[in-house]
Write a protein that holds these residues in place. Structure first.
Motif, PDB file in Angstrom:
ATOM      1  N   ALA A  49      24.443  51.461  -5.117  1.00  0.00           N
ATOM      2  CA  ALA A  49      25.807  51.774  -5.533  1.00  0.00           C
ATOM      3  C   ALA A  49      26.688  50.526  -5.572  1.00  0.00           C
ATOM      4  O   ALA A  49      27.483  50.334  -6.502  1.00  0.00           O
ATOM      5  CB  ALA A  49      26.410  52.823  -4.593  1.00  0.00           C
ATOM      6  N   VAL A  50      26.551  49.668  -4.580  1.00  0.00           N
ATOM      7  CA  VAL A  50      27.392  48.454  -4.529  1.00  0.00           C
ATOM      8  C   VAL A  50      27.092  47.552  -5.724  1.00  0.00           C
ATOM      9  O   VAL A  50      27.993  47.033  -6.390  1.00  0.00           O
ATOM     10  CB  VAL A  50      27.170  47.709  -3.205  1.00  0.00           C
ATOM     11  N   GLN A  51      25.800  47.380  -6.025  1.00  0.00           N
ATOM     12  CA  GLN A  51      25.410  46.530  -7.151  1.00  0.00           C
ATOM     13  C   GLN A  51      25.890  47.125  -8.478  1.00  0.00           C
ATOM     14  O   GLN A  51      26.409  46.410  -9.351  1.00  0.00           O
ATOM     15  CB  GLN A  51      23.895  46.352  -7.165  1.00  0.00           C
ATOM     16  N   SER A  57      32.256  46.909 -12.768  1.00  0.00           N
ATOM     17  CA  SER A  57      33.538  46.208 -12.664  1.00  0.00           C
ATOM     18  C   SER A  57      33.581  45.015 -13.621  1.00  0.00           C
ATOM     19  O   SER A  57      34.591  44.760 -14.285  1.00  0.00           O
ATOM     20  CB  SER A  57      33.771  45.749 -11.221  1.00  0.00           C
ATOM     21  N   GLU A  58      32.465  44.282 -13.687  1.00  0.00           N
ATOM     22  CA  GLU A  58      32.396  43.156 -14.621  1.00  0.00           C
ATOM     23  C   GLU A  58      32.479  43.645 -16.064  1.00  0.00           C
ATOM     24  O   GLU A  58      33.133  43.016 -16.904  1.00  0.00           O
ATOM     25  CB  GLU A  58      31.105  42.374 -14.387  1.00  0.00           C
ATOM     26  N   ARG A  59      31.809  44.761 -16.353  1.00  0.00           N
ATOM     27  CA  ARG A  59      31.859  45.334 -17.707  1.00  0.00           C
ATOM     28  C   ARG A  59      33.278  45.760 -18.062  1.00  0.00           C
ATOM     29  O   ARG A  59      33.762  45.533 -19.175  1.00  0.00           O
ATOM     30  CB  ARG A  59      30.917  46.539 -17.767  1.00  0.00           C
ATOM     31  N   LEU A  60      33.979  46.380 -17.097  1.00  0.00           N
ATOM     32  CA  LEU A  60      35.351  46.815 -17.323  1.00  0.00           C
ATOM     33  C   LEU A  60      36.269  45.616 -17.577  1.00  0.00           C
ATOM     34  O   LEU A  60      37.118  45.639 -18.474  1.00  0.00           O
ATOM     35  CB  LEU A  60      35.851  47.611 -16.125  1.00  0.00           C
ATOM     36  N   ALA A  61      36.085  44.546 -16.785  1.00  0.00           N
ATOM     37  CA  ALA A  61      36.896  43.335 -16.983  1.00  0.00           C
ATOM     38  C   ALA A  61      36.640  42.736 -18.357  1.00  0.00           C
ATOM     39  O   ALA A  61      37.570  42.278 -19.041  1.00  0.00           O
ATOM     40  CB  ALA A  61      36.589  42.326 -15.882  1.00  0.00           C
TER      41      ALA A  61
END
Length: 230
Positions: A49-51, A57-61
């Motif tokens: 889950a953390v990974q 999060s990187e994709r969203l950014a």
């Protein structure tokens, strides 16, 4: 079992154990049951889950950055369109006013007086507006161009043509039988118009009118040796 779950020997586990807090075993049992129930309610735990959260999060950014770039590009494009439209309106209105002045001057020269005008049907949107033309030869009341006679319409069209020509003159101008609907007096005015402008432009006139041929500096005859072939 503890050694298997913790991956350490019993002696190491005992050595690292903290002092037992005060309390009765019943309290610890109740707390253990409560914690066990809470863990059970969580269901299966996703170890990745953390990974996955980091990747999303990187994709969203990245998507936010792409959106910001698109918004900036859209704003720049809208600003460029506004600038182009503003510049086009300024150039168009400047040219239109020049053509209007030329039209009135050439018209009065052709008709030896009279009045004419051109205006925009929608002054608030000059780039999309239609252009209205009004002509009144000397001795006639003001009227739309489609109400004039054939010769008057031809001279009015010539006046507008030369009004446009004067804005940006060209070295050559081809006129194809524009004198066909003109009577003798109007042919004379047409020839005078060519005389006024021929110092700057070479006119190639296709005509059947003898007076126009007489006024030309050079005459080229075209014949048909075979039917339909000149």
């Amino acid at each position: 079992r503890l050694e298997v779950e913790w991956g350490r020997t019993w002696d190491a586990l005992v050595e690292s154990a903290n002092e037992v807090e005060e309390g009765g075993i019943e309290e610890w049992r109740a707390e253990l049951q409560d914690l066990s129930a809470q863990l059970a309610s969580l269901g299966p735990v996703n170890a990745l889950a953390v990974q996955e959260h980091q990747e999303e999060s990187e994709r969203l950014a990245f998507l936010h950055g792409q959106r910001d770039d698109l918004v900036a590009a859209r704003d720049d494009l809208v600003a460029a369109i506004r600038q182009i439209n503003r510049t086009a309106r300024e150039i168009f209105m400047e040219t239109f006013n020049t053509v209007r002045d030329n039209f009135q001057r050439v018209f009065q020269s052709l008709f030896q007086g009279g009045q004419c005008d051109v205006w925009l049907a929608d002054p608030n949107d000059p780039l999309e507006s239609t252009v209205e033309i009004q002509a009144s030869p000397r001795g006639k009341r003001t009227q739309r161009i489609h109400l004039l006679s054939g010769g008057e319409r031809t001279l009015t069209a010539l006046a507008l043509l030369f009004a446009l020509y004067l804005v940006k003159p060209s070295p050559f101008c081809v006129l194809d039988e524009v004198d066909a609907p003109l009577d003798e007096s109007n042919v004379g005015r047409f020839l005078q118009l060519l005389e006024d402008f021929k110092a700057e432009t070479q006119f190639v006139v296709i005509t059947h009118n003898p007076r126009t041929m007489e006024a030309a500096d050079w005459v080229y005859g075209v014949t048909m040796e075979e039917p339909g072939v000149s």
